[in-house]
Design an enzyme around this catalytic site. Structure first.
Site, mmCIF file in Angstrom:
data_model
loop_
_atom_site.group_PDB
_atom_site.id
_atom_site.type_symbol
_atom_site.label_atom_id
_atom_site.label_comp_id
_atom_site.label_asym_id
_atom_site.label_seq_id
_atom_site.Cartn_x
_atom_site.Cartn_y
_atom_site.Cartn_z
ATOM 1 C CB SER A 133 0.729 -27.776 -32.165
ATOM 2 O OG SER A 133 0.352 -26.419 -32.181
ATOM 3 C CG ASN A 134 1.270 -24.304 -28.171
ATOM 4 O OD1 ASN A 134 0.278 -23.587 -28.238
ATOM 5 N ND2 ASN A 134 2.413 -23.999 -28.790
ATOM 6 N NE ARG A 135 -3.372 -29.186 -23.334
ATOM 7 C CZ ARG A 135 -4.090 -30.261 -23.597
ATOM 8 N NH1 ARG A 135 -5.240 -30.135 -24.215
ATOM 9 N NH2 ARG A 135 -3.663 -31.453 -23.231
ATOM 10 C CB SER A 136 -1.856 -21.068 -28.133
ATOM 11 O OG SER A 136 -2.295 -19.784 -28.524
ATOM 12 C CB ALA A 168 1.937 -20.709 -27.340
#
Ligand code: PMT
Length: 221
Positions: free
Chosen positions: A23-26, A90
């Protein structure tokens, strides 16, 4: 005023095995403020499609998804008659081709994870965009930001790209303020650092300007 707008928000989550994911930091904060500002502008129908986040706008139809494929499916189910699409999400560029049904064991010193590209939702929307639709994307870049930003704006047929340069001094993800540029075909405008709620105000002001320039919904201005 626009009748029906679609906003995506948050990260997508691509499962690897029952306990791990990519995943990502959004955080979903930016998308949340964009939806709340849409509410203030009395837009009658707001469709909010979001990856996992605790930032869910109230009194808005929220469609929760996990993966990029799910987000794509929900976007295309709901895009008909939408005047404005704002892709804040994102979206994970890659996913694992195989989901491991059991927790992967740490049996070897090194392991390689195979990844395959997710479809680009915004690119697909851009290809099908109608003359009376406005398409807004966000982009997070760490290098060659204007070169990359201009390429994305043109390739994905956007009317507006909100570009963040991600750095230590401007992390962009999961913070309350951001410093962004507005890229439109032919213009780059820098906005001062501001709260994400104020970025949302500026984004909607710009969308209304674009609608006026494109002579969309002329009767309503
Ligand atoms: O949620 P916050 O913590 O408030 O953080 C906000 C943010 C940093 C996530 C937001 O400002 C932001 O930059 N969002 C887009 C990040 C991103 O995915 O950038 P990108 O350059 O990879 O993608 C460009 C555009 O294409 C985006 O509109 C994205 O939604 C879209 N895209 C990307 C990949 C893909 N497979 N499908 C897409 O539709």
């Amino acid at each position: 005023m626009f009748d029906r707008v679609l906003i995506t928000s948050g990260p997508t989550v691509e499962p690897i095995d029952p306990v791990r994911y990519i995943s990502n930091r959004s955080s979903g904060k930016t998308g949340f403020h964009i939806a709340n500002e849409a509410k203030k502008r009395n837009i009658s129908e707001i469709i909010f499609i979001t990856g996992p986040t605790c930032y869910l706008p109230s009194e808005v139809r929220c469609i929760k998804v996990e993966t990029a494929m799910e987000m794509r499916a929900r976007v295309f189910e709901n895009i008909e008659n939408v005047s404005v699409v704002i892709m804040v999400a994102a979206v994970s560029d890659y996913k694992t081709p195989t989901y491991f049904p059991h927790k992967i064991k740490k049996n070897s010193e090194k392991m390689t994870l195979e990844l395959e590209k997710n479809p680009d939702i915004l690119l697909e929307i851009g290809i099908k965009k109608k003359d009376n639709q406005i398409l807004v994307g966000f982009a997070a870049e760490t290098e060659n930001i204007f070169e990359n930003g201009k390429r994305k704006l043109a390739e994905k047929n956007m009317d507006l790209l909100v570009l963040n340069e991600i750095s230590k001094s401007n992390p962009g993800f999961n913070v309350d303020t951001n410093e962004v540029y507005f890229l439109t075909p032919g213009e780059i405008k820098k906005l001062p650092r501001m709260n994400k709620s104020d970025i949302a105000v500026n984004v909607w002001d710009k969308i209304f300007d674009i609608a006026r320039d494109k002579k969309i919904y002329e009767r309503q201005f």
